[in-house]
Design a protein around this motif. Structure first.
Motif, PDB file in Angstrom:
ATOM      1  N   ASP A 157      -1.351  -5.139   7.941  1.00  0.00           N
ATOM      2  CA  ASP A 157      -0.726  -4.191   6.997  1.00  0.00           C
ATOM      3  C   ASP A 157       0.382  -3.342   7.649  1.00  0.00           C
TER       4      ASP A 157
ATOM      5  N   GLU B 225       0.874  -1.167   0.000  1.00  0.00           N
ATOM      6  CA  GLU B 225       0.000   0.000   0.000  1.00  0.00           C
ATOM      7  C   GLU B 225       0.907   1.212   0.000  1.00  0.00           C
TER       8      GLU B 225
ATOM      9  N   ASP C 247     -13.065   6.235  -0.220  1.00  0.00           N
ATOM     10  CA  ASP C 247     -12.700   5.076   0.599  1.00  0.00           C
ATOM     11  C   ASP C 247     -11.197   5.050   0.851  1.00  0.00           C
ATOM     12  N   THR C 248     -10.439   5.621  -0.076  1.00  0.00           N
ATOM     13  CA  THR C 248      -8.975   5.488  -0.017  1.00  0.00           C
ATOM     14  C   THR C 248      -8.247   6.826   0.127  1.00  0.00           C
ATOM     15  N   CYS C 249      -9.008   7.920   0.181  1.00  0.00           N
ATOM     16  CA  CYS C 249      -8.421   9.259   0.374  1.00  0.00           C
ATOM     17  C   CYS C 249      -9.078   9.899   1.589  1.00  0.00           C
ATOM     18  N   ARG C 250      -8.368  10.763   2.283  1.00  0.00           N
ATOM     19  CA  ARG C 250      -9.046  11.650   3.233  1.00  0.00           C
ATOM     20  C   ARG C 250      -9.253  12.995   2.552  1.00  0.00           C
TER      21      ARG C 250
ATOM     22  N   ARG D 255       0.955  11.542   2.471  1.00  0.00           N
ATOM     23  CA  ARG D 255       0.274  12.434   3.422  1.00  0.00           C
ATOM     24  C   ARG D 255       0.689  13.878   3.178  1.00  0.00           C
TER      25      ARG D 255
ATOM     26  N   ASP E 257      -4.645  12.852   2.830  1.00  0.00           N
ATOM     27  CA  ASP E 257      -3.765  11.711   2.564  1.00  0.00           C
ATOM     28  C   ASP E 257      -4.499  10.740   1.636  1.00  0.00           C
ATOM     29  N   PHE E 258      -3.788   9.765   1.125  1.00  0.00           N
ATOM     30  CA  PHE E 258      -4.434   8.742   0.294  1.00  0.00           C
ATOM     31  C   PHE E 258      -3.551   7.510   0.181  1.00  0.00           C
ATOM     32  N   LYS E 259      -4.202   6.422  -0.241  1.00  0.00           N
ATOM     33  CA  LYS E 259      -3.506   5.145  -0.452  1.00  0.00           C
ATOM     34  C   LYS E 259      -3.723   4.732  -1.896  1.00  0.00           C
TER      35      LYS E 259
ATOM     36  N   GLY F 181      -5.235  10.263  10.994  1.00  0.00           N
ATOM     37  CA  GLY F 181      -5.295   8.802  11.070  1.00  0.00           C
ATOM     38  C   GLY F 181      -4.126   8.170  11.801  1.00  0.00           C
ATOM     39  N   SER F 182      -3.549   7.133  11.187  1.00  0.00           N
ATOM     40  CA  SER F 182      -2.514   6.351  11.862  1.00  0.00           C
ATOM     41  C   SER F 182      -1.244   7.174  12.107  1.00  0.00           C
TER      42      SER F 182
ATOM     43  N   ARG G 186     -15.779   5.336   9.747  1.00  0.00           N
ATOM     44  CA  ARG G 186     -14.867   4.872  10.795  1.00  0.00           C
ATOM     45  C   ARG G 186     -15.237   5.495  12.143  1.00  0.00           C
TER      46      ARG G 186
HETATM   47  N1  UDP Z   1      -5.980   3.687   3.533  1.00  0.00           N
HETATM   48  C1  UDP Z   1      -6.649   2.802   2.711  1.00  0.00           C
HETATM   49  N2  UDP Z   1      -6.605   1.468   2.988  1.00  0.00           N
HETATM   50  C2  UDP Z   1      -5.911   0.960   4.037  1.00  0.00           C
HETATM   51  C3  UDP Z   1      -5.219   1.856   4.877  1.00  0.00           C
HETATM   52  C4  UDP Z   1      -5.276   3.206   4.600  1.00  0.00           C
HETATM   53  O1  UDP Z   1      -7.267   3.211   1.724  1.00  0.00           O
HETATM   54  O2  UDP Z   1      -5.915  -0.270   4.223  1.00  0.00           O
HETATM   55  C5  UDP Z   1      -6.016   5.135   3.259  1.00  0.00           C
HETATM   56  C6  UDP Z   1      -6.876   5.895   4.258  1.00  0.00           C
HETATM   57  O3  UDP Z   1      -8.196   6.021   3.799  1.00  0.00           O
HETATM   58  C7  UDP Z   1      -6.186   7.221   4.316  1.00  0.00           C
HETATM   59  C8  UDP Z   1      -4.703   6.907   4.041  1.00  0.00           C
HETATM   60  O4  UDP Z   1      -4.715   5.654   3.379  1.00  0.00           O
HETATM   61  O5  UDP Z   1      -6.664   8.082   3.307  1.00  0.00           O
HETATM   62  C9  UDP Z   1      -3.855   6.864   5.279  1.00  0.00           C
HETATM   63  O6  UDP Z   1      -4.442   5.979   6.195  1.00  0.00           O
HETATM   64  P1  UDP Z   1      -3.815   5.776   7.644  1.00  0.00           P
HETATM   65  O7  UDP Z   1      -2.476   5.167   7.523  1.00  0.00           O
HETATM   66  O8  UDP Z   1      -3.909   7.048   8.392  1.00  0.00           O
HETATM   67  O9  UDP Z   1      -4.684   4.639   8.299  1.00  0.00           O
HETATM   68  P2  UDP Z   1      -6.117   4.601   8.979  1.00  0.00           P
HETATM   69  O10 UDP Z   1      -6.292   5.818   9.808  1.00  0.00           O
HETATM   70  O11 UDP Z   1      -7.071   4.503   7.815  1.00  0.00           O
HETATM   71  O12 UDP Z   1      -6.057   3.348   9.764  1.00  0.00           O
END
Ligand code: UDP
Length: 232
Positions: free
Chosen positions: A126, A87, A194-197, A91, A172-174, A96-97, A213
């Motif tokens: 992950d 992944e 789903d994959t971007c903030r 950012r 951020d995004f993945k 998030g994380s 979430r």
């Molecule tokens: N993200 C995702 N799939 C994952 C993990 C993260 O699409 O399995 C995206 C999430 O939506 C955010 C960005 O990646 O836009 C960063 O996510 P983060 O590491 O902060 O993790 P989270 O807070 O989602 O656990």
């Protein structure tokens, strides 16, 4: 069509053309590695429409993607690739994380975007993965790492500009990359709320999966607002 893979939010089907897949977008939303799970009618169609607009924009800017065409409310035809088990996360603003890992507030605007990798492995949750570890495990070569990083930062610049023009901050995004039959690395998977903030530029209202979430209201209303702004 033969289903060859079913993930949390999408299904992948083989087609008569051996170089193409059809991806079906599902209405299921999951969070916390699948611990929280719910169906939202219309979510798949919204994410598919949003991803389509973004992939078409990126293709115009010379980013190679797996996108071929969108066939219906739920189906996208794509080039067949083998997804790398990584992944790729960028950012621009803490959330998030990141905020959790370093014990900092959400909303810190970074001078430069950060680039990070996670190892795609649900059983291990992950885990964050550095460049050397991805290379040591043979997941990618040094050359491929450099290419993915360069391409990803280009994608971030394009996406940031695209979203700020519709009054959304790309926090951020993945993204995920895959290898096609000739060994080329191309952008795959989806780019959606789903994959971007995505935060409203003026109010910082969250218009992404954090609505689900964190139980902040109607997920589909948030996604509809993103799509509406993109179609203007
Ligand atoms: N993200 C995702 N799939 C994952 C993990 C993260 O699409 O399995 C995206 C999430 O939506 C955010 C960005 O990646 O836009 C960063 O996510 P983060 O590491 O902060 O993790 P989270 O807070 O989602 O656990």
């Amino acid at each position: 069509m033969k289903k060859i893979y079913e993930g949390k939010a999408k299904e992948v089907y083989e087609t008569e053309n051996k170089d193409e897949y059809i991806i079906k977008y599902k209405d299921t939303a999951t969070a916390g590695n699948g611990e929280k799970k719910e169906d939202f009618e219309g979510k798949g169609a919204l994410n598919l429409k949003i991803t389509t607009i973004i992939f078409e924009m990126l293709e115009k800017a010379n980013i190679k993607t797996h996108y071929i065409e969108t066939l219906s409310d739920s189906e996208m035809k794509v080039k067949k690739v083998e997804i790398l088990p990584l992944e790729v996360i960028v950012r621009n603003i803490s959330a998030g994380s990141f905020a959790k890992r370093y014990g900092v507030d959400e909303g810190i605007v970074f001078e430069n975007p950060t680039f990070e990798l996670s190892y795609k492995n649900d059983d291990l949750g992950d885990p964050l993965m550095c460049e050397d570890h991805a290379i040591a495990l043979g997941l990618i070569t040094k050359k491929e790492y450099d290419y993915i990083k360069e391409e990803t930062l280009k994608i971030n610049s394009l996406l940031k500009e695209f979203f700020i023009n519709i009054n959304l901050k790309l926090v951020d995004f993945k993204i995920e990359f895959g290898k096609d039959k000739d060994g080329n690395i191309i952008l795959a998977d989806e780019i959606s709320p789903d994959t971007c903030r995505l935060w409203d530029k003026d109010t910082n209202e969250k218009l992404d999966k954090d609505i689900f979430r964190r139980n902040l209201g109607s997920l589909t209303k948030g996604y509809e607002e993103v799509l509406k702004r993109m179609q203007k």
